[in-house]
Design a protein around this motif. Structure first.
Motif, PDB file in Angstrom:
ATOM      1  N   MET A  72       0.832  -1.207   0.000  1.00 50.81           N
ATOM      2  CA  MET A  72       0.000   0.000   0.000  1.00 50.81           C
ATOM      3  C   MET A  72       0.870   1.263   0.000  1.00 50.81           C
ATOM      4  O   MET A  72       0.611   2.194  -0.763  1.00 50.81           O
ATOM      5  N   VAL A  73       1.881   1.281   0.847  1.00 49.42           N
ATOM      6  CA  VAL A  73       2.763   2.449   0.926  1.00 49.42           C
ATOM      7  C   VAL A  73       3.480   2.664  -0.398  1.00 49.42           C
ATOM      8  O   VAL A  73       3.525   3.782  -0.919  1.00 49.42           O
ATOM      9  N   GLU A  74       4.025   1.583  -0.970  1.00 50.30           N
ATOM     10  CA  GLU A  74       4.721   1.709  -2.258  1.00 50.30           C
ATOM     11  C   GLU A  74       3.769   2.214  -3.343  1.00 50.30           C
ATOM     12  O   GLU A  74       4.149   3.058  -4.157  1.00 50.30           O
ATOM     13  N   GLU A  80       1.869   9.108  -5.997  1.00 49.75           N
ATOM     14  CA  GLU A  80       2.137  10.510  -5.665  1.00 49.75           C
ATOM     15  C   GLU A  80       3.322  11.039  -6.483  1.00 49.75           C
ATOM     16  O   GLU A  80       3.280  12.156  -6.991  1.00 49.75           O
ATOM     17  N   SER A  81       4.374  10.251  -6.588  1.00 49.97           N
ATOM     18  CA  SER A  81       5.544  10.724  -7.346  1.00 49.97           C
ATOM     19  C   SER A  81       5.223  10.790  -8.827  1.00 49.97           C
ATOM     20  O   SER A  81       5.749  11.653  -9.534  1.00 49.97           O
TER      21      SER A  81
END
Length: 85
Positions: A72-74, A80-81
């Protein structure tokens, strides 16, 4: 990067592992209660086996949960990036 489908699979797997952990915890608690009442070798072995199963299910649950959170974080960081470029 994990796809949304892979993230969903990890979520479902971690949820199932969580349910299995809760069941193993209940079996362990039941075995402990039985042993405290009977104090037999058989009930002691049942406690020991239930404890092993509890440790294994806890390890599996924690690993799957970690994998889900990491995916999820990745996914969020990559998204976002990508939107900033």
């Amino acid at each position: 990067m994990a796809t949304p489908e892979e993230i969903e699979e990890l979520k479902l797997a971690s949820e199932e592992a969580g349910r299995m952990y809760e069941k193993a915890k209940q079996v362990y608690e039941d075995a402990q209660q039985t042993y405290s009442k009977t104090k037999t070798e058989e009930s002691l072995r049942a406690v020991q086996e239930a404890e092993k199963a509890l440790k294994v299910t806890e390890t599996v649950y924690n690993k799957l949960l970690d994998d889900f959170i990491l995916a999820m974080v990745e996914f969020i960081v990559d998204k976002e990036s990508g939107s900033k470029n």
